[in-house]
Design an enzyme around this catalytic site. Structure first.
Site, mmCIF file in Angstrom:
data_model
loop_
_atom_site.group_PDB
_atom_site.id
_atom_site.type_symbol
_atom_site.label_atom_id
_atom_site.label_comp_id
_atom_site.label_asym_id
_atom_site.label_seq_id
_atom_site.Cartn_x
_atom_site.Cartn_y
_atom_site.Cartn_z
ATOM 1 N N HIS A 31 0.840 -1.199 0.000
ATOM 2 C CA HIS A 31 0.000 0.000 0.000
ATOM 3 C C HIS A 31 0.876 1.251 0.000
ATOM 4 O O HIS A 31 1.305 1.718 1.047
ATOM 5 C CB HIS A 31 -0.897 -0.010 1.234
ATOM 6 C CG HIS A 31 -1.775 -1.224 1.313
ATOM 7 N ND1 HIS A 31 -1.286 -2.464 1.671
ATOM 8 C CD2 HIS A 31 -3.105 -1.385 1.075
ATOM 9 C CE1 HIS A 31 -2.285 -3.343 1.647
ATOM 10 N NE2 HIS A 31 -3.399 -2.715 1.290
ATOM 11 N N HIS A 267 -4.149 3.121 -3.346
ATOM 12 C CA HIS A 267 -4.321 2.474 -2.038
ATOM 13 C C HIS A 267 -3.548 1.160 -1.894
ATOM 14 O O HIS A 267 -2.656 1.064 -1.067
ATOM 15 C CB HIS A 267 -5.808 2.230 -1.738
ATOM 16 C CG HIS A 267 -6.032 1.241 -0.636
ATOM 17 N ND1 HIS A 267 -5.951 1.588 0.689
ATOM 18 C CD2 HIS A 267 -6.277 -0.104 -0.664
ATOM 19 C CE1 HIS A 267 -6.147 0.511 1.436
ATOM 20 N NE2 HIS A 267 -6.352 -0.524 0.638
ATOM 21 N N GLU A 417 -18.558 -5.385 23.746
ATOM 22 C CA GLU A 417 -17.647 -6.535 23.815
ATOM 23 C C GLU A 417 -16.441 -6.361 22.900
ATOM 24 O O GLU A 417 -15.312 -6.668 23.277
ATOM 25 C CB GLU A 417 -18.386 -7.839 23.438
ATOM 26 C CG GLU A 417 -19.478 -8.253 24.404
ATOM 27 C CD GLU A 417 -20.801 -7.542 24.135
ATOM 28 O OE1 GLU A 417 -20.890 -6.761 23.154
ATOM 29 O OE2 GLU A 417 -21.756 -7.774 24.900
ATOM 30 N N HIS A 479 -28.794 -17.244 23.471
ATOM 31 C CA HIS A 479 -27.791 -17.081 24.523
ATOM 32 C C HIS A 479 -27.008 -18.361 24.810
ATOM 33 O O HIS A 479 -26.154 -18.368 25.690
ATOM 34 C CB HIS A 479 -28.461 -16.602 25.818
ATOM 35 C CG HIS A 479 -28.774 -15.136 25.816
ATOM 36 N ND1 HIS A 479 -29.443 -14.532 24.785
ATOM 37 C CD2 HIS A 479 -28.478 -14.150 26.703
ATOM 38 C CE1 HIS A 479 -29.569 -13.234 25.045
ATOM 39 N NE2 HIS A 479 -28.977 -12.976 26.201
#
Ligand SMILES: Cc1ncc(C[n+]2csc(CCOP(=O)(O)OP(=O)(O)O)c2C)c(N)n1
Ligand SMILES: [Mg+2]
Length: 680
Positions: A31, A267, A417, A479
Site C-alpha cells: 500500500h 491504495h 464486547e 444465549h
C-alpha cells in the site's frame, strides 16, 4: 505543485514517501499511497514530538505509537529504519517476503518498535484506548507529587476504514467518557477507501461524532504541505490533558503521484515503475537509485538516537529519585513491567470442599478472582455490562471511573464486547497490568476479532466467559453457546479452559495468570455443579497438563474411556457408575484444556489416553466437531449439533441427550461394535 526540494524537511518527508513506494514496488505488493499522504505528519511526530529511544524500544516511559491503518505498514517500517531502530535498509528491501522482519502488516514482537499488530481496521483505535487506560491505571498507582514517572502519551493514526468500523466507535466512546487526555488520534482524512471515494458510503460528520463522545477535535486543512499547521495542531493536541484529542488531517493518498494521487488506485497496489518515476520527478526526488536515503536526511532522522538516549536517561534519573523516595513502589513497578507475578501470589486461592455442596464455576471464579486480586495489584479488568452475572467484580479494588477515587481496577466496559476485546489487547501490550474481560460465552462472537489478535500477538489476557452451554437455561438459543468451544479451540495460541468444578476453576485461574505468551479463555457454568475432591484435581497432571485421569477404571485396564470437559465431567462420572453396574470398566478423563494437553509429551498423553483402548466416548454440551481427534475412528461423541431451546437447563440437557444414560448407551454400542469388528 512542485515542492522546494532543497529544504531538508521536505527531503526527509520525501524519503519516507519513496522508501515506502519503492518497497511496495519491489515487493509487487502493498500500500504505497497512505504512507505518501501521511509522510509529513509522521515526519513531524517522529522527529519533533514523540518521546522514544530507538536503541531501547522497550523503555517503559516511551510514548506509544500505533498505526491503526496497518495496511500502511511501510510508513512505520520506513520511520523505524530512518530513526535508527534495529531495522536495516535490507530489511525494507525484503518487505512482505518470507522470513523478513517487514511483513505485510505491522506485527508486534516481530519487528522492533512495533507496539501492536494491526491490519483488521478499527482494532488499533481500540488498542490505543486500552493503552491509554493502562497508562492511567499505572499513573494513579505510581505517580507521586514531583515524580510523574507515568507521563507518556498514546498516539494513534487511523484511516477512514478505522473510523467506519464499530470497534473504533465503541472504544472512542469509552475514551471520551473516561476523558483520556493522554490519548491523541490522528485521522487520515483522505476520503478514499478501496472502492473509491468515501462518498460511496461514509459522509458523516466525524468531528461532530467525536465531539459528542467527549473528544477534543482539531482540524488540519492541508496535511500535504502545511508543516506549520500540522505542528500547531500536534502541539495543541499534546497540550490537552483533560480529553482525548482527534486531529482530522486532510491529506492526499498517493501524494505526488501525477496520475494516482487522490484515487483508490494509490491504495493497495504498487504505483508501477513508470508512475513511481513520475512521482519522484514531480517531487524533485532522484529517480534512482531506489531506496535512496541521502546522507544528510539520514543524519537528520538519526538525531532520534541521541535525543532518545537523552529522554530515556532523564526518565531514568527521575526514576532513581523516585526509587529512593518510594522504594516499595519502585520495586513493584519493575516487577510489573517485567511481567513477574508477586511472590506467593497464589497462596490465598481457596480449595473447595465437596461437602459444601454444588457450586457454579462462575461463582467459584468470583472467590478465586477476589483472592488473587488482593495479592496481584496488576490485575485489572471488568465486564461488558455483565459483572453481576459473570461475577467478576473485585470487591476491594475500587472502580476505574473518571470521577471516582484514583486507583480503581474494576473496569466497566459498557455493552461493548468488541471494544473491550481491543482495549484488553492494548492494556496487555502496554505492560504493567494483567487485564481480564468478562462476558457471556456466546458473546465471544462479538469480540472474536480481538481475541484472535490477542492470540496472534501473544497477549497475556484472561477472558472470563460464563453461561457456557445450553445448561444456562431459559434465555434460550440466542444465549446458548453450541459451536463456541470448537470454534475457539480452532484458534492458534488461545488456551480454552473449561473447568469441571470449583477446584479446576482455581487451577484454571492459576494457569491463566502464569501464562505470559498468550491469552486464556476460562469457560464457566451458570448452573451449579458438584465439587470434586481437591486431591483428585491435583495440580500435577491436573489442569496444568490439560487433561488427566480423574476417575480410573476399577481393577486394571479400562474397557472404555469417557472424555469430558466442564459440567459434563459429572455426566461422565455418572455414566461410569452406570457402566460399572453392568460390569463395564470405564475411565473418566477430565479434559479442561486441549491446548495444554497437546503440549504434553507423548508418554503423558498416552498414559491418559492409552492407544490400546480404542473404545472412547466424549461428552460435551456443545458441537462434537473436533472430538474425533480424541475418540478416534472407532469411538463416538455425545454432544449438541443443533441450536438450543428455551426451558430450564436440566430439561434442555435431558432433551438434547446430555445424560449419563445416553453416554452409557453410546459406550456400550462402541464396545459392541469394536468387539464385533464394525464401526459404532
Ligand atoms: C476489518 C477490516 N476489513 C477490511 C479490511 C480490508 N481493507 C484494508 S484497507 C481498507 C480500506 C482502505 O481505506 P482507508 O481505511 O481509508 O485507508 P486508506 O486507503 O485511506 O489508507 C480495507 C477495506 C481490513 N483491513 N480490515
Ligand atoms: Mg482513506
Amino acid at each position: 505543485m512542485l515542492l522546494e526540494n532543497n529544504a531538508l524537511e521536505m527531503r526527509a518527508i520525501n524519503a519516507i514517501r519513496f522508501l515506502s513506494a519503492d518497497a511496495v514496488q519491489k515487493a509487487k505488493s502493498g500500500h504505497p499511497g497512505t504512507p505518501m499522504g501521511l509522510a509529513p505528519l509522521s515526519y513531524l511526530l517522529w522527529t519533533k514530538y514523540l518521546r522514544y529511544n530507538p536503541a531501547n524500544p522497550d523503555w517503559a516511559g516511551r510514548d506509544r505509537f500505533i498505526l491503526s491503518c496497518g495496511h500502511a505498514s511501510m510508513l512505520l517500517y520506513s520511520l523505524l529504519h530512518l530513526t535508527g531502530y534495529d531495522l536495516t535498509l535490507d530489511d525494507l528491501r525484503q518487505f512482505r517476503q518470507w522470513g523478513s522482519r517487514t511483513p505485510g502488516h505491522p506485527e508486534a514482537g516481530h519487528t522492533p518498535g512495533v507496539e501492536v499488530t494491526t491490519g483488521p481496521l478499527g482494532q488499533g483505535m481500540g488498542n490505543a484506548v486500552g493503552m491509554a487506560m493502562a497508562s492511567r491505571v499505572l499513573a494513579q498507582r505510581f505517580n507521586r507529587p514531583g515524580h510523574g514517572i507515568v507521563s507518556h502519551r498514546i498516539v494513534v493514526m487511523c484511516s477512514d476504514g478505522d473510523l467506519m468500523e464499530g470497534v473504533a466507535s465503541e472504544a472512542a466512546s469509552l475514551a471520551g467518557f473516561h476523558r483520556l487526555g493522554n490519548l491523541v488520534a490522528f485521522y487520515d482524512d483522505n476520503r478514499i477507501t478501496i472502492e473509491g471515494s468515501t462518498d460511496l458510503a461514509f459522509r458523516e460528520d466525524v468531528a461532530g461524532r467525536f465531539r459528542a463522545y467527549g473528544w477534543n477535535v482539531l482540524n488540519v486543512a492541508d496535511g500535504n504541505t502545511d508543516l506549520a499547521g500540522l505542528s500547531a495542531a500536534i502541539e495543541m493536541a499534546f497540550a490537552e490533558r483533560e480529553r482525548p484529542t482527534l486531529v482530522i488531517v486532510r491529506t492526499s493518498i498517493g501524494f505526488g503521484s501525477p496520475n494516482k494521487q487522490d484515487t483508490a488506485e494509490a491504495h493497495g497496489a504498487p504505483l508501477g515503475e513508470a508512475e513511481v518515476a513520475l512521482a519522484k520527478e514531480q517531487l524533485g526526488w532522484p529517480k534512482s537509485p531506489d531506496f535512496l536515503v541521502p546522507e544528510d536526511v539520514l543524519a537528520h532522522f538519526r538525531e532520534a538516537l541521541p535525543r532518545g538516549e537523552r529522554v530515556e536517561k532523564e526518565w531514568r534519573l527521575n526514576f532513581v529519585a523516585y526509587a529512593a523516595a518510594f522504594p516499595g513502589l519502585a520495586l513493584e513497578w519493575e516487577r510489573r513491567m517485567w511481567g513477574d507475578l508477586p511472590e506467593g501470589w497464589a497462596d490465598g486461592i481457596p480449595a473447595f470442599s465437596p461437602d459444601a455442596g454444588a457450586v457454579a464455576t462462575r461463582s467459584a471464579s468470583k472467590n478465586i478472582l477476589n483472592a488473587i486480586a488482593t495479592k496481584v495489584p496488576e490485575l485489572a479488568g471488568g465486564s461488558a455490562d455483565l459483572a453481576p452475572s459473570t461475577e467478576t467484580i473485585m470487591k476491594d479494588a475500587g472502580d476505574f471511573l473518571p470521577d471516582a477515587a484514583p486507583g480503581g481496577r474494576n473496569f466497566h466496559f459498557g455493552v461493548r464486547e468488541h471494544g473491550m476485546g481491543a482495549i484488553l489487547n492494548g492494556m496487555a501490550r502496554h505492560g504493567g497490568v494483567i487485564p481480564y474481560g468478562a462476558t457471556f460465552f456466546i458473546f465471544t462472537d462479538y469480540m472474536r476479532p480481538s481475541i484472535r489478535l490477542a492470540a496472534l500477538m501473544g497477549c497475556r489476557v484472561v477472558y472470563v466467559l460464563t453461561h457456557d452451554s445450553v445448561g444456562l437455561g431459559e434465555d434460550g438459543p440466542t444465549h446458548q453457546p453450541v459451536e463456541h468451544l470448537a470454534s475457539l479451540r480452532a484458534m492458534p495460541n488461545l488456551h480454552v479452559v473449561r473447568p469441571a468444578d470449583a477446584n479446576e476453576t482455581a487451577a484454571a485461574w492459576r494457569v491463566a495468570l502464569e501464562r505470559t505468551q498468550g491469552p486464556t479463555a476460562i469457560v464457566l457454568t451458570r448452573q451449579k455443579i458438584p465439587v470434586l475432591p481437591p486431591e483428585s484435581v491435583g495440580r500435577d497432571g491436573g489442569v496444568d497438563r490439560g487433561a488427566y485421569v480423574l476417575s480410573d477404571a476399577e481393577g486394571g485396564r479400562p474397557d472404555v474411556l469417557l472424555l469430558a470437559s466442564g459440567s459434563e465431567v459429572h455426566v461422565a462420572l455418572a455414566a461410569r457408575a452406570l457402566l460399572s453396574e453392568e460390569g463395564v470398566k470405564a475411565r473418566v478423563v477430565s479434559m479442561p484444556c486441549w491446548e495444554r494437553f497437546e503440549e504434553q509429551e507423548a508418554a503423558y498423553r498416552e498414559s491418559v489416553l492409552p492407544p490400546s483402548v480404542p473404545a472412547r466416548v466424549s461428552v460435551e454440551a456443545g458441537s462434537i466437531f473436533g472430538w474425533e481427534r480424541y475418540v478416534g475412528d472407532r469411538g463416538a461423541s455425545v454432544g449438541i449439533d443443533r441450536f438450543g431451546a428455551s426451558a430450564p437447563g436440566e430439561r434442555i440437557l435431558r432433551e438434547l441427550g446430555i445424560t449419563p444414560e445416553a453416554v452409557r448407551d453410546r459406550a456400550k454400542s462402541v464396545l459392541a461394535a469394536i468387539r464385533g469388528g464394525v464401526r459404532a
